[in-house]
Motif scaffolding. Structure first.
Motif, PDB file in Angstrom:
ATOM      1  N   ASN A   1     -32.661 -74.109 -49.299  1.00  0.00           N
ATOM      2  CA  ASN A   1     -31.620 -73.357 -48.623  1.00  0.00           C
ATOM      3  C   ASN A   1     -30.239 -74.391 -48.359  1.00  0.00           C
ATOM      4  O   ASN A   1     -29.225 -73.978 -48.403  1.00  0.00           O
ATOM      5  N   VAL A   2     -30.584 -75.648 -48.138  1.00  0.00           N
ATOM      6  CA  VAL A   2     -29.464 -76.344 -48.186  1.00  0.00           C
ATOM      7  C   VAL A   2     -28.334 -76.216 -49.349  1.00  0.00           C
ATOM      8  O   VAL A   2     -27.236 -76.097 -49.338  1.00  0.00           O
ATOM      9  N   ARG A   3     -29.078 -76.342 -50.707  1.00  0.00           N
ATOM     10  CA  ARG A   3     -28.254 -76.029 -51.846  1.00  0.00           C
ATOM     11  C   ARG A   3     -27.618 -74.789 -51.738  1.00  0.00           C
ATOM     12  O   ARG A   3     -26.463 -74.501 -52.172  1.00  0.00           O
ATOM     13  N   GLN A   4     -28.260 -73.709 -51.600  1.00  0.00           N
ATOM     14  CA  GLN A   4     -27.913 -72.229 -51.270  1.00  0.00           C
ATOM     15  C   GLN A   4     -26.653 -72.173 -50.352  1.00  0.00           C
ATOM     16  O   GLN A   4     -25.734 -71.413 -50.467  1.00  0.00           O
ATOM     17  N   LEU A   5     -26.633 -72.997 -49.435  1.00  0.00           N
ATOM     18  CA  LEU A   5     -25.579 -73.015 -48.440  1.00  0.00           C
ATOM     19  C   LEU A   5     -24.297 -73.759 -48.663  1.00  0.00           C
ATOM     20  O   LEU A   5     -23.324 -73.899 -48.000  1.00  0.00           O
ATOM     21  N   GLY A   6     -24.771 -74.560 -49.810  1.00  0.00           N
ATOM     22  CA  GLY A   6     -23.578 -75.556 -50.417  1.00  0.00           C
ATOM     23  C   GLY A   6     -23.326 -76.656 -49.423  1.00  0.00           C
ATOM     24  O   GLY A   6     -22.077 -77.106 -49.119  1.00  0.00           O
ATOM     25  N   LEU A   7     -24.493 -77.130 -48.649  1.00  0.00           N
ATOM     26  CA  LEU A   7     -24.092 -78.004 -47.716  1.00  0.00           C
ATOM     27  C   LEU A   7     -24.184 -79.626 -48.158  1.00  0.00           C
ATOM     28  O   LEU A   7     -25.112 -79.791 -48.851  1.00  0.00           O
TER      29      LEU A   7
ATOM     30  N   ALA B   1     -20.602 -69.427 -45.792  1.00  0.00           N
ATOM     31  CA  ALA B   1     -20.972 -70.651 -46.539  1.00  0.00           C
ATOM     32  C   ALA B   1     -19.879 -70.569 -47.791  1.00  0.00           C
ATOM     33  O   ALA B   1     -19.588 -69.801 -48.306  1.00  0.00           O
ATOM     34  N   GLN B   2     -19.623 -72.103 -47.984  1.00  0.00           N
ATOM     35  CA  GLN B   2     -18.617 -72.207 -48.784  1.00  0.00           C
ATOM     36  C   GLN B   2     -18.840 -72.095 -50.249  1.00  0.00           C
ATOM     37  O   GLN B   2     -18.013 -72.108 -51.419  1.00  0.00           O
ATOM     38  N   SER B   3     -20.212 -72.190 -50.702  1.00  0.00           N
ATOM     39  CA  SER B   3     -20.528 -72.305 -52.069  1.00  0.00           C
ATOM     40  C   SER B   3     -20.425 -71.028 -52.779  1.00  0.00           C
ATOM     41  O   SER B   3     -20.457 -70.968 -54.237  1.00  0.00           O
ATOM     42  N   GLY B   4     -20.256 -69.975 -52.036  1.00  0.00           N
ATOM     43  CA  GLY B   4     -20.101 -68.535 -52.707  1.00  0.00           C
ATOM     44  C   GLY B   4     -21.489 -68.340 -53.201  1.00  0.00           C
ATOM     45  O   GLY B   4     -21.635 -66.960 -53.762  1.00  0.00           O
ATOM     46  N   GLN B   5     -22.472 -69.140 -53.002  1.00  0.00           N
ATOM     47  CA  GLN B   5     -23.717 -68.536 -53.232  1.00  0.00           C
ATOM     48  C   GLN B   5     -24.638 -68.355 -51.760  1.00  0.00           C
ATOM     49  O   GLN B   5     -25.804 -68.194 -51.858  1.00  0.00           O
ATOM     50  N   GLY B   6     -23.739 -68.233 -50.871  1.00  0.00           N
ATOM     51  CA  GLY B   6     -24.419 -68.267 -49.562  1.00  0.00           C
ATOM     52  C   GLY B   6     -24.999 -66.908 -49.272  1.00  0.00           C
ATOM     53  O   GLY B   6     -25.363 -66.645 -47.896  1.00  0.00           O
ATOM     54  N   GLN B   7     -25.218 -66.099 -50.065  1.00  0.00           N
ATOM     55  CA  GLN B   7     -25.767 -64.708 -49.986  1.00  0.00           C
ATOM     56  C   GLN B   7     -27.251 -64.877 -48.975  1.00  0.00           C
ATOM     57  O   GLN B   7     -28.042 -65.948 -49.512  1.00  0.00           O
ATOM     58  N   SER B   8     -27.268 -64.258 -47.791  1.00  0.00           N
ATOM     59  CA  SER B   8     -28.414 -64.457 -47.036  1.00  0.00           C
ATOM     60  C   SER B   8     -29.877 -64.084 -47.973  1.00  0.00           C
ATOM     61  O   SER B   8     -30.935 -64.651 -47.702  1.00  0.00           O
TER      62      SER B   8
END
Ligand SMILES: [Fe+2]
Ligand SMILES: [Fe+2]
Length: 320
Positions: A82-88, A37-44
């Motif tokens: 989840n979409v926001r967390q994954l930076g999509l 994940a590119q957002s850097g927030q993509g921690q599962s």
């Protein structure tokens, strides 16, 4: 036969699922959110789980990329989170495809339409998805119907830019790089739909065990085989696999991924399902969402390295 174009690459991100995985995958086809994940927030750990399914599917052919949202999970809030967390960024999405008319696959549809940005977008559905539905329990002379949570209405979908496309037959989309399976012929004797499932039609509850709208999404990775994605497999995952192979005239199955619904009353289907799936020799099998722990364990034993666990935030990549 349907002329599904062989593609160079497919990427599938699990946006919503029941389970999360903390440890890295041992299989090279899967990366966890923390790895891609590119957002850097993509921690599962920051992704949320919930009973439902949503996949983001990206196909690539000769440099042309298409993106489709397959199901939207149980709620707008979960989908959006989840979409926001994954930076999509979902603004470039070509279409939304809904596997069947249950709340855990359609509940986040408004959030998906809003994330795309309000422009007109095809939404592939089956007209029976909009039935009011329930599950009947019986005990001796006692009978009760538990009504299932409603799915978004046609009008509400249209208001947010959704252009409904009824697809009871196999339908190609995104320059023929993906196929919506349409209605699935029910062939195996043990895949008997959803026992106790009912629909409210003309003022009364009537049997709706077949869940006739239940379908699949299929891609063909060049020289590797079919990638078959299922929502809940009320049609039966063996029936779905058979249908996808027949319609596309492809014998090689690269991956089968989705909810197989082999829990509760359906546990007696686990063994024949495994036996029949083995006949199709899929390179990878990823039973997620509503498959159930017992079926997942037995499939892991039966398929060995070909069993690949999938969880929320995982990205699967298959290349030709
Ligand atoms: Fe489901
Ligand atoms: Fe379902």
């Amino acid at each position: 036969m349907v002329d599904l174009q062989p593609i160079d690459r497919i990427e599938i991100v699990i946006l919503v699922d029941n389970a999360s995985c903390e440890r890295p995958s041992e299989t090279s086809i899967v990366s966890r959110a923390t790895e891609w994940a590119q957002s850097g927030q993509g921690q599962s750990t920051k992704l949320r789980t919930g009973h439902g399914l949503s996949l983001l599917v990206k196909t690539e052919l000769d440099g042309d990329i298409h993106q489709v949202i397959y199901d939207t999970g149980p709620s707008d809030e979960l989908f959006h989170h989840n979409v926001r967390q994954l930076g999509l960024d979902l603004s470039e999405t070509d279409a939304i495809v809904i596997s069947h008319g249950h709340w855990d696959h359609m509940g986040g549809l408004f959030a998906a339409l809003k994330a795309i940005g309000g422009q007109e977008i095809p939404v592939y559905i089956h007209k029976e998805m909009f039935r009011k539905r329930g599950v009947e329990s019986k005990f001796l002379f006692w009978k009760r119907i538990r009504e299932l949570a409603p799915v978004p209405t046609r009008d509400a979908i249209k208001k947010l830019g959704g252009k409904l496309i009824h697809s009871p037959n196999p339908t190609l989309l995104t320059d023929s790089t993906l196929m919506v399976g349409g209605e699935i012929p029910r062939i195996t004797h043990y895949e008997r739909g959803f026992p106790g499932h009912v629909a409210y039609i003309d003022g009364q509850w009537v049997p709706d065990q077949d869940v006739i709208d239940d379908s699949c999404l299929v891609a063909h990775v060049r020289d590797r085989g079919l990638v078959i994605m299922a929502g809940c497999s009320h049609a039966g995952i063996v029936n779905i696999t058979r249908h996808a192979a027949n319609i596309t005239q492809q014998k090689e199955i690269l991956s089968i991924l989705g909810g197989f619904h082999l829990v509760g009353k359906n546990e007696d289907r686990i063994e024949p399902t495994i036996n029949d799936l083995q006949k199709y020799s899929p390179h990878y099998l990823t039973p997620i969402h509503c498959t159930g722990n017992k079926a997942q364990m037995m499939m892991r034993q039966s398929f060995g390295d070909r069993y690949v666990r999938g969880c929320v935030g995982d990205r699967f990549v298959f290349e030709s």
